[in-house]
Scaffold this motif. Sequence first.
Motif, mmCIF file in Angstrom:
data_model
loop_
_atom_site.group_PDB
_atom_site.id
_atom_site.type_symbol
_atom_site.label_atom_id
_atom_site.label_comp_id
_atom_site.label_asym_id
_atom_site.label_seq_id
_atom_site.Cartn_x
_atom_site.Cartn_y
_atom_site.Cartn_z
ATOM 1 N N MET A 1 -4.490 -11.546 -0.838
ATOM 2 C CA MET A 1 -5.247 -10.760 0.218
ATOM 3 C C MET A 1 -4.852 -9.846 0.759
ATOM 4 N N ARG A 2 -4.223 -9.652 1.519
ATOM 5 C CA ARG A 2 -4.567 -8.299 2.585
ATOM 6 C C ARG A 2 -4.569 -7.117 1.855
ATOM 7 N N ALA A 3 -4.402 -7.245 0.661
ATOM 8 C CA ALA A 3 -4.733 -6.411 -0.269
ATOM 9 C C ALA A 3 -6.472 -5.479 -1.034
ATOM 10 N N VAL A 4 -6.459 -7.304 -1.050
ATOM 11 C CA VAL A 4 -8.319 -7.520 -0.965
ATOM 12 C C VAL A 4 -9.033 -7.269 -0.005
ATOM 13 N N LEU A 5 -8.480 -7.454 1.592
ATOM 14 C CA LEU A 5 -8.882 -7.107 2.682
ATOM 15 C C LEU A 5 -9.194 -5.271 2.435
ATOM 16 N N PRO B 1 -5.081 -1.278 10.453
ATOM 17 C CA PRO B 1 -4.625 -1.779 11.635
ATOM 18 C C PRO B 1 -3.889 -2.410 11.511
ATOM 19 N N GLU B 2 -3.459 -2.984 10.981
ATOM 20 C CA GLU B 2 -2.250 -4.091 11.111
ATOM 21 C C GLU B 2 -0.352 -3.984 10.318
ATOM 22 N N LEU B 3 -0.760 -2.834 9.516
ATOM 23 C CA LEU B 3 0.560 -2.537 8.943
ATOM 24 C C LEU B 3 1.122 -1.717 9.896
ATOM 25 N N LYS B 4 2.364 -2.194 10.151
ATOM 26 C CA LYS B 4 3.549 -1.699 10.399
ATOM 27 C C LYS B 4 5.014 -2.042 10.731
ATOM 28 N N GLN B 5 5.800 -0.909 10.502
ATOM 29 C CA GLN B 5 6.805 -1.189 9.835
ATOM 30 C C GLN B 5 8.092 -0.742 11.187
ATOM 31 N N SER B 6 8.585 -2.092 11.502
ATOM 32 C CA SER B 6 9.698 -1.099 12.667
ATOM 33 C C SER B 6 10.953 -0.895 12.337
ATOM 34 N N TRP B 7 11.775 -0.721 12.670
ATOM 35 C CA TRP B 7 13.138 -0.431 12.397
ATOM 36 C C TRP B 7 14.075 -0.192 13.755
ATOM 37 N N ALA C 1 8.499 0.784 4.144
ATOM 38 C CA ALA C 1 7.578 0.758 4.258
ATOM 39 C C ALA C 1 5.760 1.200 3.113
ATOM 40 N N SER C 2 6.611 2.262 1.978
ATOM 41 C CA SER C 2 5.878 3.056 1.624
ATOM 42 C C SER C 2 6.214 2.051 0.303
ATOM 43 N N ARG C 3 6.828 1.363 0.163
ATOM 44 C CA ARG C 3 6.380 0.701 -0.984
ATOM 45 C C ARG C 3 5.362 -1.107 -0.780
ATOM 46 N N THR C 4 5.998 -1.193 0.687
ATOM 47 C CA THR C 4 4.700 -2.535 0.874
ATOM 48 C C THR C 4 3.102 -1.705 1.235
ATOM 49 N N TRP C 5 3.248 -0.579 2.180
ATOM 50 C CA TRP C 5 1.818 -0.614 1.963
ATOM 51 C C TRP C 5 1.251 0.015 0.583
ATOM 52 N N THR C 6 2.071 0.979 -0.459
ATOM 53 C CA THR C 6 1.569 0.807 -1.483
ATOM 54 C C THR C 6 0.862 0.077 -1.947
ATOM 55 N N ALA C 7 1.647 -1.455 -2.127
ATOM 56 C CA ALA C 7 1.616 -2.374 -3.191
ATOM 57 C C ALA C 7 0.031 -3.774 -1.813
ATOM 58 N N ALA C 8 -0.205 -2.932 -0.862
ATOM 59 C CA ALA C 8 -0.741 -3.172 -0.567
ATOM 60 C C ALA C 8 -2.301 -2.808 -0.684
ATOM 61 N N GLU D 1 15.024 0.731 19.648
ATOM 62 C CA GLU D 1 13.649 0.609 18.392
ATOM 63 C C GLU D 1 12.306 1.773 18.044
ATOM 64 N N GLY D 2 12.124 1.369 16.968
ATOM 65 C CA GLY D 2 10.243 1.905 17.110
ATOM 66 C C GLY D 2 10.171 1.307 15.741
ATOM 67 N N LEU D 3 8.641 1.610 15.198
ATOM 68 C CA LEU D 3 7.164 1.680 14.544
ATOM 69 C C LEU D 3 7.450 2.822 13.527
ATOM 70 N N LEU D 4 6.725 2.759 12.699
ATOM 71 C CA LEU D 4 6.476 3.461 11.622
ATOM 72 C C LEU D 4 5.260 2.752 11.174
ATOM 73 N N ARG D 5 3.954 3.492 11.111
ATOM 74 C CA ARG D 5 2.596 3.565 11.156
ATOM 75 C C ARG D 5 2.108 3.782 10.258
ATOM 76 N N PRO D 6 1.047 4.154 9.276
ATOM 77 C CA PRO D 6 0.548 5.042 7.258
ATOM 78 C C PRO D 6 0.900 6.181 8.309
ATOM 79 N N MET D 7 -0.286 6.610 8.932
ATOM 80 C CA MET D 7 -0.990 7.859 8.697
ATOM 81 C C MET D 7 -0.037 8.687 9.852
#
Length: 468
Positions: free
Chosen positions: A1-5, A122-128, A152-159, A331-337
């Motif tokens: 569903m997320r990939a479709v969006l 905007p909803e995509l992020k990966q915590s560490w 993250a790169s695997r998950t986001w690419t799949a999305a 702690e931190g967050l990674l975002r695609p851009m």
Amino acid sequence: MRAVLLLALILPLSLAQAQGLQLQPHTFQARDGRTVQAELGTLTVPLRHAHPEGPGLPLRFVRFKSTSASPGAPIVYLAGGPGGSGIDAARYGRFDLFLALREVADVIALDQRGTGESNPHPELKQSWSIPLDQRMDEALLTSTVKKAAAEASRTWTAAGVDLGAFTTVENADDLEMLRKALGAPKLNLWGISYGTHLGLAYVRRHAERVDHIILAGIEGPDDTWKRPAHAEALLGRWEAVLRAEGERGPGLKARLAKLVKSLRSKPLTVVFTDEEKGDRRTWKVSPFDLQCLAFESLRDPATFRRFLPLLTALESGNHEAMAPFAGRLREGLLRPMSLAMDAASGVSPARRALIEREAAKAVLGGSVNPGALLAEDVAGVSDLGESFRGPLKADVPVLLISGTLDGRTSPDNAEALRPGLSRAVHLVLEGAGHDGLFQSDPRILERMKSFLKGEALRDERMEIKGKP
């Protein structure tokens, strides 16, 4: 569903071409409630400029129309980060600047690809995170962030995310498409921090289309990875400031070095209550924790002033004063851009070797590039190479603005560009940090307006009023 969006947000380019540039009346509201009439724009650009027949990406911007009877080239604001929103910059701290510059030309608050209202995911992020009971060092932080980036790169690419489309080169070519869509022969560019990295990429690719460019807090083509020597020099400048204020005893660098050495032999144990969860936590504070906190605090005079009492508290044995910083350091967050942009810009082999040599003898060690990643660490991202990072030569009017107490972008970065920028002038702000490069003194805006109007400026050192 997320990939479709996601795919629904990335429009087919044929549709984008049919839509072209869209502008509509817009009442822009600042954070403080003030409003101004503007235009809300949407321009669809190719996700990959090398493949214009492929998918497109809608970019959003706000245009503040000029108050001049004969406006100059449009002024496009390039936000920092990477990941900052130009529209948010206009909405929050820089609203008055955007309005003031209308005296020169139209002013455009652009959300770059992958940011703000130009972000299709905007909803995509990966915590560490690194457990508080582990002794954190540079190697552990880097391996932790690398692992998070790989996941993250695997998950986001799949999305459906094309991470390789988020590079400064693609970003620069977006600006060229915006220029063409606006029907402007040239652009004025106004960037800060990462925005200067982007502005310089545009100059390299489209110099003939640049009218004037203002670069504040300069991140040159090969400055994505910071130099420990710059942080070391800044500690020295702070030492001089504190001495002038009457501080006696060991200097700042000696105090930090002593604490770091102490933590190497015996980690600091801090027991505190997690305010969100209410449970008791134990943090083994490592030398690298303290080094990272000190470097983060150097960003701006205001943040470093808040760090100084902590330093005194640690020296006196008040270890609990570290507790509020646990989450920030572990702690931190990674975002695609932002992840993809920095990884693609990378670092030259020569600069990386220099950084390693400097870190080996610096008080803050390798804390100036915490968790820095290369393109090889992020699936789908390619390094932009030495043609992107190499020396830049351009005959365009450039106003460089630097702060002597800026812990993110040293004035040395600006000076390193001077040999290749034949029409550059440098405004050095004595006592300004990274966050005070536009608004720490009203004379800065006056210099900016004069420069954009084509008036001749000379190199200048401006003493910022008030205590740094």
